[in-house]
Design a protein around this motif. Structure first.
Motif, PDB file in Angstrom:
ATOM      1  N   ASP A  49       0.830  -1.213   0.000  1.00  0.00           N
ATOM      2  CA  ASP A  49       0.000   0.000   0.000  1.00  0.00           C
ATOM      3  C   ASP A  49       0.861   1.259   0.000  1.00  0.00           C
ATOM      4  O   ASP A  49       0.505   2.260  -0.624  1.00  0.00           O
ATOM      5  CB  ASP A  49      -0.944   0.005   1.211  1.00  0.00           C
ATOM      6  CG  ASP A  49      -1.996  -1.093   1.144  1.00  0.00           C
ATOM      7  OD1 ASP A  49      -2.303  -1.549   0.012  1.00  0.00           O
ATOM      8  OD2 ASP A  49      -2.484  -1.522   2.196  1.00  0.00           O
ATOM      9  N   ILE A  50       1.997   1.202   0.705  1.00  0.00           N
ATOM     10  CA  ILE A  50       2.920   2.345   0.704  1.00  0.00           C
ATOM     11  C   ILE A  50       3.468   2.546  -0.705  1.00  0.00           C
ATOM     12  O   ILE A  50       3.531   3.666  -1.210  1.00  0.00           O
ATOM     13  CB  ILE A  50       4.066   2.140   1.719  1.00  0.00           C
ATOM     14  CG1 ILE A  50       3.507   2.052   3.146  1.00  0.00           C
ATOM     15  CG2 ILE A  50       5.086   3.280   1.615  1.00  0.00           C
ATOM     16  CD1 ILE A  50       4.528   1.663   4.198  1.00  0.00           C
ATOM     17  N   PHE A  51       3.836   1.445  -1.353  1.00  0.00           N
ATOM     18  CA  PHE A  51       4.301   1.501  -2.746  1.00  0.00           C
ATOM     19  C   PHE A  51       3.211   2.093  -3.641  1.00  0.00           C
ATOM     20  O   PHE A  51       3.485   2.953  -4.473  1.00  0.00           O
ATOM     21  CB  PHE A  51       4.637   0.090  -3.246  1.00  0.00           C
ATOM     22  CG  PHE A  51       6.111  -0.206  -3.279  1.00  0.00           C
ATOM     23  CD1 PHE A  51       6.885   0.140  -4.375  1.00  0.00           C
ATOM     24  CD2 PHE A  51       6.729  -0.854  -2.221  1.00  0.00           C
ATOM     25  CE1 PHE A  51       8.244  -0.151  -4.418  1.00  0.00           C
ATOM     26  CE2 PHE A  51       8.083  -1.144  -2.245  1.00  0.00           C
ATOM     27  CZ  PHE A  51       8.842  -0.789  -3.359  1.00  0.00           C
ATOM     28  N   ALA A  52       1.981   1.603  -3.464  1.00  0.00           N
ATOM     29  CA  ALA A  52       0.881   2.019  -4.336  1.00  0.00           C
ATOM     30  C   ALA A  52       0.558   3.502  -4.175  1.00  0.00           C
ATOM     31  O   ALA A  52       0.285   4.202  -5.152  1.00  0.00           O
ATOM     32  CB  ALA A  52      -0.357   1.173  -4.052  1.00  0.00           C
ATOM     33  N   SER A  53       0.623   4.005  -2.931  1.00  0.00           N
ATOM     34  CA  SER A  53       0.228   5.396  -2.699  1.00  0.00           C
ATOM     35  C   SER A  53       1.359   6.394  -2.929  1.00  0.00           C
ATOM     36  O   SER A  53       1.134   7.480  -3.450  1.00  0.00           O
ATOM     37  CB  SER A  53      -0.321   5.570  -1.282  1.00  0.00           C
ATOM     38  OG  SER A  53       0.682   5.254  -0.325  1.00  0.00           O
ATOM     39  N   GLY A  54       2.587   6.008  -2.585  1.00  0.00           N
ATOM     40  CA  GLY A  54       3.687   6.976  -2.676  1.00  0.00           C
ATOM     41  C   GLY A  54       4.774   6.616  -3.665  1.00  0.00           C
ATOM     42  O   GLY A  54       5.702   7.409  -3.884  1.00  0.00           O
ATOM     43  N   GLY A  55       4.697   5.410  -4.230  1.00  0.00           N
ATOM     44  CA  GLY A  55       5.720   4.976  -5.177  1.00  0.00           C
ATOM     45  C   GLY A  55       6.976   4.484  -4.482  1.00  0.00           C
ATOM     46  O   GLY A  55       7.113   4.580  -3.258  1.00  0.00           O
ATOM     47  N   GLU A  56       7.891   3.967  -5.281  1.00  0.00           N
ATOM     48  CA  GLU A  56       9.111   3.384  -4.713  1.00  0.00           C
ATOM     49  C   GLU A  56       9.980   4.437  -4.038  1.00  0.00           C
ATOM     50  O   GLU A  56      10.584   4.167  -2.999  1.00  0.00           O
ATOM     51  CB  GLU A  56       9.925   2.658  -5.791  1.00  0.00           C
ATOM     52  CG  GLU A  56      11.138   1.961  -5.189  1.00  0.00           C
ATOM     53  CD  GLU A  56      11.908   1.102  -6.166  1.00  0.00           C
ATOM     54  OE1 GLU A  56      12.678   0.236  -5.700  1.00  0.00           O
ATOM     55  OE2 GLU A  56      11.762   1.305  -7.389  1.00  0.00           O
ATOM     56  N   THR A  57      10.039   5.637  -4.584  1.00  0.00           N
ATOM     57  CA  THR A  57      10.906   6.674  -4.009  1.00  0.00           C
ATOM     58  C   THR A  57      10.525   6.953  -2.558  1.00  0.00           C
ATOM     59  O   THR A  57      11.389   7.001  -1.676  1.00  0.00           O
ATOM     60  CB  THR A  57      10.822   7.971  -4.836  1.00  0.00           C
ATOM     61  OG1 THR A  57      11.230   7.680  -6.172  1.00  0.00           O
ATOM     62  CG2 THR A  57      11.727   9.045  -4.253  1.00  0.00           C
ATOM     63  N   GLN A  58       9.231   7.107  -2.307  1.00  0.00           N
ATOM     64  CA  GLN A  58       8.781   7.363  -0.931  1.00  0.00           C
ATOM     65  C   GLN A  58       9.075   6.155  -0.038  1.00  0.00           C
ATOM     66  O   GLN A  58       9.533   6.314   1.095  1.00  0.00           O
ATOM     67  CB  GLN A  58       7.287   7.677  -0.889  1.00  0.00           C
ATOM     68  CG  GLN A  58       6.817   8.023   0.525  1.00  0.00           C
ATOM     69  CD  GLN A  58       5.307   8.127   0.627  1.00  0.00           C
ATOM     70  OE1 GLN A  58       4.579   7.181   0.319  1.00  0.00           O
ATOM     71  NE2 GLN A  58       4.825   9.282   1.054  1.00  0.00           N
ATOM     72  N   PHE A  59       8.815   4.948  -0.559  1.00  0.00           N
ATOM     73  CA  PHE A  59       9.052   3.763   0.254  1.00  0.00           C
ATOM     74  C   PHE A  59      10.524   3.632   0.631  1.00  0.00           C
ATOM     75  O   PHE A  59      10.853   3.339   1.782  1.00  0.00           O
ATOM     76  CB  PHE A  59       8.586   2.489  -0.466  1.00  0.00           C
ATOM     77  CG  PHE A  59       8.934   1.250   0.312  1.00  0.00           C
ATOM     78  CD1 PHE A  59       8.255   0.917   1.465  1.00  0.00           C
ATOM     79  CD2 PHE A  59       9.994   0.429  -0.101  1.00  0.00           C
ATOM     80  CE1 PHE A  59       8.603  -0.209   2.208  1.00  0.00           C
ATOM     81  CE2 PHE A  59      10.337  -0.698   0.632  1.00  0.00           C
ATOM     82  CZ  PHE A  59       9.642  -1.024   1.782  1.00  0.00           C
ATOM     83  N   ARG A  60      11.430   3.862  -0.336  1.00  0.00           N
ATOM     84  CA  ARG A  60      12.860   3.717  -0.045  1.00  0.00           C
ATOM     85  C   ARG A  60      13.331   4.751   0.977  1.00  0.00           C
ATOM     86  O   ARG A  60      14.221   4.473   1.779  1.00  0.00           O
ATOM     87  CB  ARG A  60      13.683   3.816  -1.329  1.00  0.00           C
ATOM     88  CG  ARG A  60      13.416   2.708  -2.340  1.00  0.00           C
ATOM     89  CD  ARG A  60      13.609   1.319  -1.760  1.00  0.00           C
ATOM     90  NE  ARG A  60      13.255   0.277  -2.725  1.00  0.00           N
ATOM     91  CZ  ARG A  60      13.140  -1.010  -2.434  1.00  0.00           C
ATOM     92  NH1 ARG A  60      13.331  -1.441  -1.204  1.00  0.00           N
ATOM     93  NH2 ARG A  60      12.819  -1.888  -3.367  1.00  0.00           N
ATOM     94  N   SER A  61      12.725   5.927   0.958  1.00  0.00           N
ATOM     95  CA  SER A  61      13.054   6.951   1.946  1.00  0.00           C
ATOM     96  C   SER A  61      12.604   6.515   3.344  1.00  0.00           C
ATOM     97  O   SER A  61      13.345   6.629   4.321  1.00  0.00           O
ATOM     98  CB  SER A  61      12.379   8.272   1.559  1.00  0.00           C
ATOM     99  OG  SER A  61      12.602   9.241   2.546  1.00  0.00           O
ATOM    100  N   ILE A  62      11.378   5.976   3.429  1.00  0.00           N
ATOM    101  CA  ILE A  62      10.868   5.452   4.700  1.00  0.00           C
ATOM    102  C   ILE A  62      11.749   4.310   5.186  1.00  0.00           C
ATOM    103  O   ILE A  62      12.141   4.236   6.355  1.00  0.00           O
ATOM    104  CB  ILE A  62       9.407   4.971   4.529  1.00  0.00           C
ATOM    105  CG1 ILE A  62       8.471   6.158   4.324  1.00  0.00           C
ATOM    106  CG2 ILE A  62       8.969   4.114   5.723  1.00  0.00           C
ATOM    107  CD1 ILE A  62       7.065   5.767   3.885  1.00  0.00           C
ATOM    108  N   GLU A  63      12.069   3.405   4.277  1.00  0.00           N
ATOM    109  CA  GLU A  63      12.888   2.231   4.596  1.00  0.00           C
ATOM    110  C   GLU A  63      14.238   2.662   5.167  1.00  0.00           C
ATOM    111  O   GLU A  63      14.718   2.097   6.158  1.00  0.00           O
ATOM    112  CB  GLU A  63      13.066   1.427   3.307  1.00  0.00           C
ATOM    113  CG  GLU A  63      13.686   0.067   3.456  1.00  0.00           C
ATOM    114  CD  GLU A  63      13.755  -0.648   2.117  1.00  0.00           C
ATOM    115  OE1 GLU A  63      13.269  -1.786   2.033  1.00  0.00           O
ATOM    116  OE2 GLU A  63      14.307  -0.070   1.144  1.00  0.00           O
ATOM    117  N   HIS A  64      14.848   3.681   4.559  1.00  0.00           N
ATOM    118  CA  HIS A  64      16.141   4.181   5.031  1.00  0.00           C
ATOM    119  C   HIS A  64      16.024   4.763   6.440  1.00  0.00           C
ATOM    120  O   HIS A  64      16.861   4.499   7.306  1.00  0.00           O
ATOM    121  CB  HIS A  64      16.679   5.231   4.059  1.00  0.00           C
ATOM    122  CG  HIS A  64      17.948   5.871   4.518  1.00  0.00           C
ATOM    123  ND1 HIS A  64      19.149   5.178   4.587  1.00  0.00           N
ATOM    124  CD2 HIS A  64      18.213   7.135   4.937  1.00  0.00           C
ATOM    125  CE1 HIS A  64      20.095   5.986   5.022  1.00  0.00           C
ATOM    126  NE2 HIS A  64      19.552   7.175   5.250  1.00  0.00           N
TER     127      HIS A  64
END
Length: 197
Positions: A57-72
């Motif tokens: 859902d994070i991927f779907a709403s914010g895309g990979e860029t947002q997810f990788r930032s959260i992940e970091h």
């Protein structure tokens, strides 16, 4: 036999398992943590608990860029936790300075599995892995091969490499964890010094 008991109480332990999806990071990580009397964290689960959203859902709403930032950002918190086994998301080592950060913080282990075996394992999990949903057979293998070729240079920066091809039964898991624990224990006792970044 409990030869894999707690390490010296004053010694901080962080073990990071990296590798492609389906490599066995979660399966082996949970058992390794129990065997070595350590806590266990799955980075994707950590993110889902914090954000109360599925990774998909994070991927779907914010895309990979947002997810990788959260992940970091989550990794920056996790590397402060002591005496823990950490199973990382398949892409986590490939972004920001995540691999260098994990190498500085603890012992990193690349769980290495041949493409054909990864494809066999991932066929069953296509419904929970959206990126694989419309791929099967040779197309699935080709996708894994191409994606793994991009990620492998990051995975291979891990201090240790460990083959997890044979992981079909509970006995396989136990045998692999026993070997992995010995390998990691040797690394913790005789760490390779890494240059400061």
């Amino acid at each position: 036999m409990h030869y894999l008991c707690r390490m010296n109480e004053s010694q901080m332990i962080r073990i990071f398992l990296v590798g492609y999806m389906g490599a066995g990071k979660t399966t082996l990580g949970k058992v390794l943590a129990r065997r070595m009397h350590l806590s266990y964290i799955d980075t994707d689960q950590f993110i889902e608990n914090r954000y109360r959203k599925k990774v998909s859902d994070i991927f779907a709403s914010g895309g990979e860029t947002q997810f990788r930032s959260i992940e970091h950002r989550m990794l920056c918190e996790i590397v402060e936790i002591e005496n823990v086994v950490i199973s990382t998301g398949g892409g986590l080592p490939c972004f920001y300075d995540n691999m260098e950060r994990m190498n500085r913080a603890g012992t990193t282990v690349y769980l290495d599995v041949p493409v054909a075996e990864l494809a066999t394992r991932l066929k069953a999990g296509r419904t929970v892995r959206p990126v694989l949903q419309n791929r099967s057979g040779e197309e699935l293998e080709d996708f894994i091969r191409e994606n793994l070729a991009k990620r492998r240079p990051f995975y291979e920066q891990a201090r240790l490499s460990f083959n997890t091809e044979q992981i079909h039964t509970k006995c396989d898991v136990e045998a692999l964890v026993e070997k992995l624990a010995l390998l990691v224990r040797g690394e913790i006792r005789h760490p390779v010094s890494l240059p400061e970044i």
